[in-house]
Design a protein around this motif. Structure first.
Motif, PDB file in Angstrom:
ATOM      1  N   UNK A 179      -2.688  -0.883 -60.328  1.00  0.00           N
ATOM      2  CA  UNK A 179      -1.581  -0.107 -59.780  1.00  0.00           C
ATOM      3  C   UNK A 179      -0.834  -1.007 -58.803  1.00  0.00           C
ATOM      4  N   UNK A 180       0.280  -1.558 -59.240  1.00  0.00           N
ATOM      5  CA  UNK A 180       0.999  -2.559 -58.440  1.00  0.00           C
ATOM      6  C   UNK A 180       1.542  -1.980 -57.146  1.00  0.00           C
ATOM      7  N   UNK A 181       1.780  -0.665 -57.097  1.00  0.00           N
ATOM      8  CA  UNK A 181       2.272  -0.058 -55.849  1.00  0.00           C
ATOM      9  C   UNK A 181       1.271  -0.317 -54.713  1.00  0.00           C
ATOM     10  N   UNK A 182       0.033   0.062 -54.954  1.00  0.00           N
ATOM     11  CA  UNK A 182      -0.979  -0.093 -53.925  1.00  0.00           C
ATOM     12  C   UNK A 182      -1.359  -1.538 -53.681  1.00  0.00           C
ATOM     13  N   UNK A 183      -1.469  -2.318 -54.760  1.00  0.00           N
ATOM     14  CA  UNK A 183      -1.918  -3.708 -54.629  1.00  0.00           C
ATOM     15  C   UNK A 183      -0.923  -4.558 -53.856  1.00  0.00           C
ATOM     16  N   UNK A 184       0.368  -4.418 -54.145  1.00  0.00           N
ATOM     17  CA  UNK A 184       1.375  -5.222 -53.457  1.00  0.00           C
ATOM     18  C   UNK A 184       1.484  -4.834 -51.984  1.00  0.00           C
ATOM     19  N   UNK A 185       1.440  -3.532 -51.709  1.00  0.00           N
ATOM     20  CA  UNK A 185       1.484  -3.089 -50.305  1.00  0.00           C
ATOM     21  C   UNK A 185       0.268  -3.631 -49.559  1.00  0.00           C
ATOM     22  N   UNK A 186      -0.899  -3.578 -50.182  1.00  0.00           N
ATOM     23  CA  UNK A 186      -2.108  -4.100 -49.537  1.00  0.00           C
ATOM     24  C   UNK A 186      -1.977  -5.592 -49.256  1.00  0.00           C
ATOM     25  N   UNK A 187      -1.495  -6.353 -50.238  1.00  0.00           N
ATOM     26  CA  UNK A 187      -1.372  -7.804 -50.069  1.00  0.00           C
ATOM     27  C   UNK A 187      -0.386  -8.156 -48.956  1.00  0.00           C
ATOM     28  N   UNK A 188       0.760  -7.472 -48.922  1.00  0.00           N
ATOM     29  CA  UNK A 188       1.762  -7.743 -47.883  1.00  0.00           C
ATOM     30  C   UNK A 188       1.219  -7.371 -46.507  1.00  0.00           C
ATOM     31  N   UNK A 189       0.547  -6.243 -46.426  1.00  0.00           N
ATOM     32  CA  UNK A 189       0.006  -5.774 -45.147  1.00  0.00           C
ATOM     33  C   UNK A 189      -1.087  -6.706 -44.635  1.00  0.00           C
ATOM     34  N   UNK A 190      -1.963  -7.152 -45.537  1.00  0.00           N
ATOM     35  CA  UNK A 190      -3.024  -8.081 -45.141  1.00  0.00           C
ATOM     36  C   UNK A 190      -2.434  -9.392 -44.646  1.00  0.00           C
ATOM     37  N   UNK A 191      -1.382  -9.875 -45.327  1.00  0.00           N
ATOM     38  CA  UNK A 191      -0.728 -11.114 -44.892  1.00  0.00           C
ATOM     39  C   UNK A 191      -0.111 -10.947 -43.510  1.00  0.00           C
ATOM     40  N   UNK A 192       0.492  -9.786 -43.254  1.00  0.00           N
ATOM     41  CA  UNK A 192       1.073  -9.526 -41.930  1.00  0.00           C
ATOM     42  C   UNK A 192      -0.016  -9.527 -40.861  1.00  0.00           C
ATOM     43  N   UNK A 193      -1.193  -8.976 -41.214  1.00  0.00           N
ATOM     44  CA  UNK A 193      -2.297  -8.982 -40.268  1.00  0.00           C
ATOM     45  C   UNK A 193      -2.792 -10.376 -39.967  1.00  0.00           C
ATOM     46  N   UNK A 194      -2.863 -11.231 -40.980  1.00  0.00           N
ATOM     47  CA  UNK A 194      -3.338 -12.596 -40.778  1.00  0.00           C
ATOM     48  C   UNK A 194      -2.418 -13.381 -39.846  1.00  0.00           C
ATOM     49  N   UNK A 195      -1.131 -13.081 -39.891  1.00  0.00           N
ATOM     50  CA  UNK A 195      -0.180 -13.757 -38.999  1.00  0.00           C
ATOM     51  C   UNK A 195      -0.491 -13.447 -37.539  1.00  0.00           C
ATOM     52  N   UNK A 196      -1.066 -12.273 -37.295  1.00  0.00           N
ATOM     53  CA  UNK A 196      -1.372 -11.850 -35.919  1.00  0.00           C
ATOM     54  C   UNK A 196      -2.850 -11.969 -35.582  1.00  0.00           C
ATOM     55  N   UNK A 197      -3.585 -12.746 -36.386  1.00  0.00           N
ATOM     56  CA  UNK A 197      -5.019 -12.886 -36.172  1.00  0.00           C
ATOM     57  C   UNK A 197      -5.325 -13.990 -35.170  1.00  0.00           C
TER      58      UNK A 197
END
Length: 492
Positions: free
Chosen positions: A405-423
């Motif tokens: 389900x690309x809706x959930x997968x893409x949102x998860x990937x973008x959100x995780x990347x945003x979190x890593x920027x602030x890690x």
């Protein structure tokens, strides 16, 4: 021995109840690998009142995030990673299985390490030993065997183990309040060296450590709630049990860690550079040492069981040919290997710490997406279609695009990347965290990004209507007895 793995558990076979959730969360937290979370605010430089308030606020916030994650397992009849196939696709749900499996291993190792450290420190204190490595290695082996046995026996034995920990380990901790109370000073003002530069930043960082630890247990919630019947227990009772278990069942041991850390710091028996357990052993009278050994060994076993039990379920989800017992044996063997490798190669132990620091960036947006999807779909799961991947089949309403389900997968990937920027961790500090004085806001940013982007994605790319509730799926409607056709199919 528990018979069910990640397959759907029929209602008639679910014998657990919501109060067991609190028992698991509380009993499994009465050990140093969780108690040490309360040590961090003091090690960061905060005084008693500042550290205690950070622990309280962080634990309450984490409990609020954790609470709804108990609903998915009860409704889907399986664990949360498999249930996540409803939102990520039956292939995409492997993200959840990998997250829980690796996180469980990473949590299990410190549980066993701290148990071995408690034994080694106590023996060194009793017998004036200069080299306690052999007792430590033996303790690792004993703990690993106990963890394996309880994990294989399954859910009921795990609950029984945690229920036994509450009066026994709880008594040790109550006595410990008196032991360390003679050293405690409520006016203790901290080390006067704030790790994050300012009081506000250090307080926020301390609260986030507690919050992220409690919230991270959301991935495990379905392991336990899949044994709870929704015919006998309400959603509210499950949510309350999860919240209380997270906020107070886990927050209470955190606070004990804060109390004892302030005591040993104020009495100069330890500093921020001293291992927490060693500081407790040094400050304790000789008669209390067995209680510290018990908290390390017995309670460490109870905590590790939570992790290896979950890893076994997820290993069987990743490798469907393995049943739960076989997968649990593999999981326990991997956990034991990780423990010994971490002992001999400190770099690996450091890497586990970094992974746990990064875990929030990956797991919190996954939790947020599941929670939003669960309520948006009115808690409806087609329990047969969730099992497609596990049976080596294709199709069903959760197949989406090649199982994704690309809706959930893409949102998860973008959100995780945003979190890593602030890690911010021992290996690197992201530009977002650097701009905020080095405070790790990764899981907050990742969770907020998922909470904003996922509803937008669903509005722009609506999902098929057959996912929106029982009224759209006659097969899932209960008959007069309260059973669904899925229950009757399992019985047949």
């Amino acid at each position: 021995m528990e018979q069910h793995g990640i397959d759907y558990i029929p209602m008639r076979e679910r014998k657990s109840r919501p109060r067991n959730l609190g028992i698991i969360l509380f009993g499994g937290s009465l050990t140093f690998s969780l108690i040490i979370i309360g040590w961090y605010p003091v090690a960061f430089g905060l005084g008693w009142w500042q550290a205690a308030s950070a622990v309280l606020v962080g634990s309450m916030a984490g409990g609020a995030v954790l609470a709804p994650m108990g609903l998915m397992g009860a409704r889907s009849g399986t664990n949360n990673p498999v249930a996540s196939g409803a939102f990520f696709g039956v292939g995409g749900r492997l993200i959840g299985s990998m997250l829980e499996a690796t996180a469980s291993l990473a949590f299990a190792a410190p549980s066993i390490w701290t148990g071995g450290d408690a034994l080694a420190g106590a023996l060194a204190r009793y017998f004036n030993m200069h080299d306690a490595n052999i007792p430590r290695l033996i303790a690792y082996a004993v703990l690993s065997v106990l963890v394996t046995v309880v994990s294989i026996l399954g859910h009921n034995m795990m609950v029984a183990a945690q229920r036994f920990m509450i009066p026994t380990a709880g008594l040790c901790m109550l006595v410990g309040i008196g032991v360390y109370g003679r050293l405690f000073d409520a006016n203790y003002s901290g080390t006067h060296h704030l790790l994050f530069g300012s009081l506000a930043a250090t307080w926020v960082a301390s609260a986030l450590v507690c919050c992220s630890t409690v919230a991270s247990y959301g991935a495990y919630a379905g392991d336990w709630t899949r044994h709870i019947s929704t015919k006998l227990h309400t959603n509210g009772s499950i949510v309350r049990a999860m919240f209380l278990g997270g906020a107070f069942g886990m927050g209470g041991p955190f606070m004990w860690g804060t109390f004892t850390a302030c005591a040993v710091f104020a009495s100069h028996n330890a500093s921020a550079d001293t291992p927490y357990v060693l500081g407790l052993v040094t400050a304790a009278p000789i008669w209390y040492i067995p209680a510290l050994i018990y908290l390390g060994l017995a309670s460490g076993t109870a905590q590790a069981v939570i992790n290896t039990y979950g890893t076994g379920l997820d290993t069987s989800a990743i490798i469907p040919k393995l049943n739960r017992v076989q997968a649990t044996l593999v999981a326990c063997a991997l956990a034991t290997l990780l423990v010994y490798l971490g002992y001999f190669y400190s770099t690996l132990a450091d890497g586990i710490g970094v992974y746990l620091a990064l875990l929030g960036s990956f797991s919190i947006p996954w939790i947020v997406i599941m929670a939003i999807g669960h309520f948006r779909r009115k808690a409806f799961y087609d329990v047969e279609d969730l099992q497609v991947f596990n049976r080596g089949l294709k199709g069903g309403i959760y197949w989406f695009w090649h199982g994704m389900n690309l809706r959930g997968l893409l949102v998860w990937a973008i959100s995780a990347a945003a979190g890593l920027v602030c890690s911010s961790n021992a290996w690197y500090v992201g530009p977002g965290a650097d701009a905020l004085g080095g405070v790790d806001f990764s899981f907050i940013v990742a969770g907020a990004a998922a909470g904003i982007l996922y509803p937008i994605a669903l509005r722009l790319f609506p999902e098929p209507t057959n996912m929106m509730g029982p009224s759209k799926s006659p097969a899932a409607a209960p008959d007069a007895s309260g059973e669904t056709s899925h229950d009757r199919l399992e019985a047949h």
